[in-house]
Structures are given as C-alpha cells and as structure tokens.
Design a protein around this motif. Sequence first.
Motif, PDB file in Angstrom:
ATOM      1  N   PHE A 137       0.806  -1.216   0.000  1.00 54.99           N
ATOM      2  CA  PHE A 137       0.000   0.000   0.000  1.00 54.99           C
ATOM      3  C   PHE A 137       0.848   1.279   0.000  1.00 54.99           C
ATOM      4  CE2 PHE A 137      -3.094  -3.090   1.337  1.00 54.99           C
ATOM      5  CZ  PHE A 137      -4.298  -2.622   0.820  1.00 54.99           C
ATOM      6  N   GLY A 138       2.149   1.145  -0.091  1.00 48.94           N
ATOM      7  CA  GLY A 138       3.011   2.328  -0.151  1.00 48.94           C
ATOM      8  C   GLY A 138       2.992   3.158   1.111  1.00 48.94           C
ATOM      9  N   ILE A 139       2.869   2.498   2.266  1.00 47.38           N
ATOM     10  CA  ILE A 139       2.839   3.199   3.548  1.00 47.38           C
ATOM     11  C   ILE A 139       4.269   3.312   4.077  1.00 47.38           C
ATOM     12  CG2 ILE A 139       2.019   3.090   5.933  1.00 47.38           C
ATOM     13  CD1 ILE A 139      -0.386   1.518   4.897  1.00 47.38           C
ATOM     14  N   LYS A 140       4.666   4.512   4.445  1.00 47.13           N
ATOM     15  CA  LYS A 140       6.024   4.734   4.927  1.00 47.13           C
ATOM     16  C   LYS A 140       6.116   4.400   6.406  1.00 47.13           C
ATOM     17  CE  LYS A 140       7.414   8.171   1.513  1.00 47.13           C
ATOM     18  NZ  LYS A 140       7.970   9.524   1.273  1.00 47.13           N
ATOM     19  N   GLY A 141       6.107   3.094   6.683  1.00 45.14           N
ATOM     20  CA  GLY A 141       6.267   2.605   8.039  1.00 45.14           C
ATOM     21  C   GLY A 141       7.547   1.808   8.161  1.00 45.14           C
ATOM     22  N   ILE A 142       7.582   0.934   9.138  1.00 45.40           N
ATOM     23  CA  ILE A 142       8.784   0.121   9.357  1.00 45.40           C
ATOM     24  C   ILE A 142       8.984  -0.850   8.198  1.00 45.40           C
ATOM     25  CG2 ILE A 142       9.794  -1.620  10.862  1.00 45.40           C
ATOM     26  CD1 ILE A 142       8.545  -0.242  13.216  1.00 45.40           C
ATOM     27  N   GLY A 143       7.889  -1.316   7.590  1.00 52.85           N
ATOM     28  CA  GLY A 143       8.004  -2.274   6.490  1.00 52.85           C
ATOM     29  C   GLY A 143       8.759  -1.716   5.306  1.00 52.85           C
ATOM     30  N   SER A 144       8.387  -0.513   4.871  1.00 55.69           N
ATOM     31  CA  SER A 144       9.091   0.100   3.742  1.00 55.69           C
ATOM     32  C   SER A 144      10.551   0.380   4.087  1.00 55.69           C
ATOM     33  CB  SER A 144       8.394   1.391   3.325  1.00 55.69           C
ATOM     34  OG  SER A 144       8.373   2.323   4.391  1.00 55.69           O
ATOM     35  N   LEU A 145      10.806   0.768   5.340  1.00 53.81           N
ATOM     36  CA  LEU A 145      12.188   0.990   5.785  1.00 53.81           C
ATOM     37  C   LEU A 145      12.986  -0.303   5.732  1.00 53.81           C
ATOM     38  CD1 LEU A 145      14.328   2.886   7.039  1.00 53.81           C
ATOM     39  CD2 LEU A 145      13.407   2.274   9.288  1.00 53.81           C
ATOM     40  N   LEU A 146      12.349  -1.416   6.110  1.00 57.47           N
ATOM     41  CA  LEU A 146      13.034  -2.704   6.095  1.00 57.47           C
ATOM     42  C   LEU A 146      13.405  -3.124   4.677  1.00 57.47           C
ATOM     43  CD1 LEU A 146      13.964  -5.331   7.466  1.00 57.47           C
ATOM     44  CD2 LEU A 146      11.619  -6.168   7.250  1.00 57.47           C
ATOM     45  N   PHE A 147      12.464  -3.026   3.745  1.00 54.65           N
ATOM     46  CA  PHE A 147      12.741  -3.454   2.380  1.00 54.65           C
ATOM     47  C   PHE A 147      13.787  -2.565   1.722  1.00 54.65           C
ATOM     48  CE2 PHE A 147       8.621  -5.554   2.977  1.00 54.65           C
ATOM     49  CZ  PHE A 147       8.905  -6.810   2.452  1.00 54.65           C
ATOM     50  N   THR A 148      13.759  -1.274   2.011  1.00 54.26           N
ATOM     51  CA  THR A 148      14.782  -0.372   1.476  1.00 54.26           C
ATOM     52  C   THR A 148      16.154  -0.711   2.044  1.00 54.26           C
ATOM     53  OG1 THR A 148      13.155   1.407   1.290  1.00 54.26           O
ATOM     54  CG2 THR A 148      15.465   2.042   1.242  1.00 54.26           C
ATOM     55  N   SER A 149      16.205  -1.014   3.337  1.00 51.17           N
ATOM     56  CA  SER A 149      17.477  -1.348   3.983  1.00 51.17           C
ATOM     57  C   SER A 149      18.026  -2.664   3.454  1.00 51.17           C
ATOM     58  CB  SER A 149      17.282  -1.427   5.501  1.00 51.17           C
ATOM     59  OG  SER A 149      16.798  -0.205   6.020  1.00 51.17           O
ATOM     60  N   ILE A 150      17.152  -3.625   3.165  1.00 47.65           N
ATOM     61  CA  ILE A 150      17.612  -4.905   2.618  1.00 47.65           C
ATOM     62  C   ILE A 150      18.218  -4.702   1.237  1.00 47.65           C
ATOM     63  CG2 ILE A 150      16.829  -7.147   1.743  1.00 47.65           C
ATOM     64  CD1 ILE A 150      14.792  -7.194   4.016  1.00 47.65           C
ATOM     65  N   SER A 151      17.571  -3.912   0.401  1.00 51.12           N
ATOM     66  CA  SER A 151      18.097  -3.676  -0.946  1.00 51.12           C
ATOM     67  C   SER A 151      19.403  -2.897  -0.920  1.00 51.12           C
ATOM     68  CB  SER A 151      17.057  -2.921  -1.784  1.00 51.12           C
ATOM     69  OG  SER A 151      16.769  -1.651  -1.205  1.00 51.12           O
ATOM     70  N   ASN A 152      19.599  -2.057   0.108  1.00 51.85           N
ATOM     71  CA  ASN A 152      20.829  -1.264   0.226  1.00 51.85           C
ATOM     72  C   ASN A 152      21.884  -1.921   1.104  1.00 51.85           C
ATOM     73  OD1 ASN A 152      19.845   0.849  -1.389  1.00 51.85           O
ATOM     74  ND2 ASN A 152      18.841   1.828   0.353  1.00 51.85           N
ATOM     75  N   ARG A 153      21.571  -3.119   1.604  1.00 50.84           N
ATOM     76  CA  ARG A 153      22.507  -3.848   2.488  1.00 50.84           C
ATOM     77  C   ARG A 153      22.847  -3.015   3.722  1.00 50.84           C
ATOM     78  NH1 ARG A 153      24.980  -7.330   4.836  1.00 50.84           N
ATOM     79  NH2 ARG A 153      26.345  -8.933   3.973  1.00 50.84           N
ATOM     80  N   ASP A 154      21.879  -2.282   4.232  1.00 48.96           N
ATOM     81  CA  ASP A 154      22.079  -1.429   5.414  1.00 48.96           C
ATOM     82  C   ASP A 154      21.834  -2.289   6.660  1.00 48.96           C
ATOM     83  OD1 ASP A 154      22.354   0.636   7.174  1.00 48.96           O
ATOM     84  OD2 ASP A 154      20.905   1.970   6.207  1.00 48.96           O
ATOM     85  N   PHE A 155      22.845  -3.067   7.042  1.00 46.20           N
ATOM     86  CA  PHE A 155      22.628  -4.090   8.075  1.00 46.20           C
ATOM     87  C   PHE A 155      22.354  -3.527   9.473  1.00 46.20           C
ATOM     88  CE2 PHE A 155      27.264  -3.643   7.825  1.00 46.20           C
ATOM     89  CZ  PHE A 155      27.606  -3.494   9.156  1.00 46.20           C
TER      90      PHE A 155
END
Length: 329
Positions: free
Chosen positions: A275-293
């Motif tokens: 749903f394109g909600i800027k919560g923890i979920g979107s932060l998690l997926f962005t961090s996974i793609s950027n390898r932001d461990f």
Amino acid sequence: MMKSKLTLSGAAGNNGSYKWLALALVRALLVILCVMTAVFFLIRIVPGDPAKMILGEYSTPEALKNMHHTLGLDLSLWDQFTRFVKLLFTQGDTGNSIIAGTSTRELIAERAPVTLLLIVIASVLAIIVALLLATVAATHKDKLLDHLIRIIPAVTLGMPVFWVGILFILFFSVRLGWFPVGGIGEGWSGTLHSLVLPAVTIAFSQIPTLVRSLRAQMLEVLESEFVVTLHAAGIPSRVILFKHVLRNSALPTLMLLGVNVSYLIGGTLVVEQVFGIKGIGSLLFTSISNRDFPVIQGIALYCALAVVIISLLIEIISGWLDPRTKGKS
C-alpha cells in the motif's frame, strides 16, 4: 490451627506464582538473546559488501579498505559482536544507518507510530469479526450459517496477504474509489481513512484461525454440564452465552492470538509495502536492498522484542484468568 494452614497455603500459592512469573521472564530474556545473536550473524552471512553499496561498484580497493575501517567491518566477528551487544544494551541502538548516517533507533522511532497504529486497528478488527462469526457459527451448529462460516477458513487460509491487498486495491480503491490507493492521508481522519484497507487486509489473514479456534471452544463449552444446568435453571440464553460461554471460550483463542502475533507483525510489514505506507516495512525493504545491516538488525530486534513482550503479557493474562495454564506454552 486452621488459620495457620490457610496462611501456609496462601504463601505457597504466592511463591508458586512468583516462580512461574520468574521462569516466564527468563524464557523471554533467553529468546531475545537468541534472536539478537542470530540476527547479528545471519546478516553477515548474506553475500554483499556494504562498503561497496556506499561507494559504488567502481570504488578503489583503498577506498573500500577505509570504508571497512569506518564501519568497523575490518574487525573480527567476535569484536564486532561485542561492540554490537555493548551498543545495544547501553544505548538501545544497533548503530548508525550506513545509507542515512543517522541513528537506527531514530529512524525506527520515526516510522513506528504508523506501523503500531496499523497493527492495533488490524487486531481490533480481527477480534471483533472473529467473535461475531464464531458466535453465529457456534449457536447455529450444522445449519446453513455454520457451514458458510466454516468455509471461510478453508478458502482464505491459502491466500497470500500481499495478493489479498492487491485485490482490495483494485476493487475498493480503483473501481469503487472508497479508499486511497496508497500512502497516508493528512490529519487523524485522513490517516485512519487511509489505514482502513491495509488493516482489513491484515485482519483478513488472522480471522480464519481465530474463528475456527473460538468456534470449537464455544461448542465444547455449550455442550458442557454447567451450561445445561444454567438452561435448566431458566437463565436466558443471551446471558449464558455472553457471561459464561464466551468467557470460558476466550482463553484458548487469546493464547492463539499471542502465537499469531509474529505473523501479524510480519504481515503488516509486507502490507505496508503493497500500500506504499512509509512505516517500518518500507524501511526494512529499502534497507535490505541497500545492504544497510544496522537498520535491518534494529528492525528485526525491535520486532522480536515486541513479539516476546506481547506473548509474555498474554501468558501472564492467561495465567491470571486460569491458573491451570501457568507454565504451559
């Protein structure tokens, strides 16, 4: 003499309750420690170099070496783990984000309110709908309504939550225009309106198991001897249902809800992305793609901590409502 026996019995009961609570707290702490250790090492097993993610594919070996030193990746795994544990227990943080450069705790705290509100709304919806459907099914056993409601878990349990979310968007947002396609509206009314459809999507995945469990428990209580006695005493069926049957049936369902908390949180993170909600979920997926461990570690640990705390609270409530459940998983 009788008074002294009662005092000793009460003291023994209190000691047993304290022992059970202490064991529950120890179990919760051990789970958190295991999750903390697993998250640290699993993130580092996954292929990919965070330094290269920051500097780019064509970075020089010298630049990569300096970035490894800045991030502490040139230390041994044990030294990195020691620093990680120390930072976690002293500051409640897993370090600074590799991409954003700010504290992981601040990034998560900024996104957490929307996610928590979404989880609360979804939980309330799931409980209310499950109570209504299970009550109707149990009071109309083997009738048409019961068969229709029993079909729901069989059909919906196999539906992925992201697929359900996409269907809801296409029907309720695109076709009917009742809800926004995605994002968060302005103000409290706009926020709640935009979270209704995601919350229904999350609740949709929790309702089937709750209905099936609560219906089975209600049927068992309805067929028990004390309910037959209450009917024979002339007590109205509505009073028996809401005052006695639901009260005795709710405890197993409450424990099931505690078990499903982890699935609820995981489903929420996925639905936020749909749903394109800027919560923890979107932060998690962005961090996974950027390898932001550091951010991945922080989200995993905070979510695990939330699951453990909620499960512990439900275990304590269950033990308070029915002492026979103490010590049972």
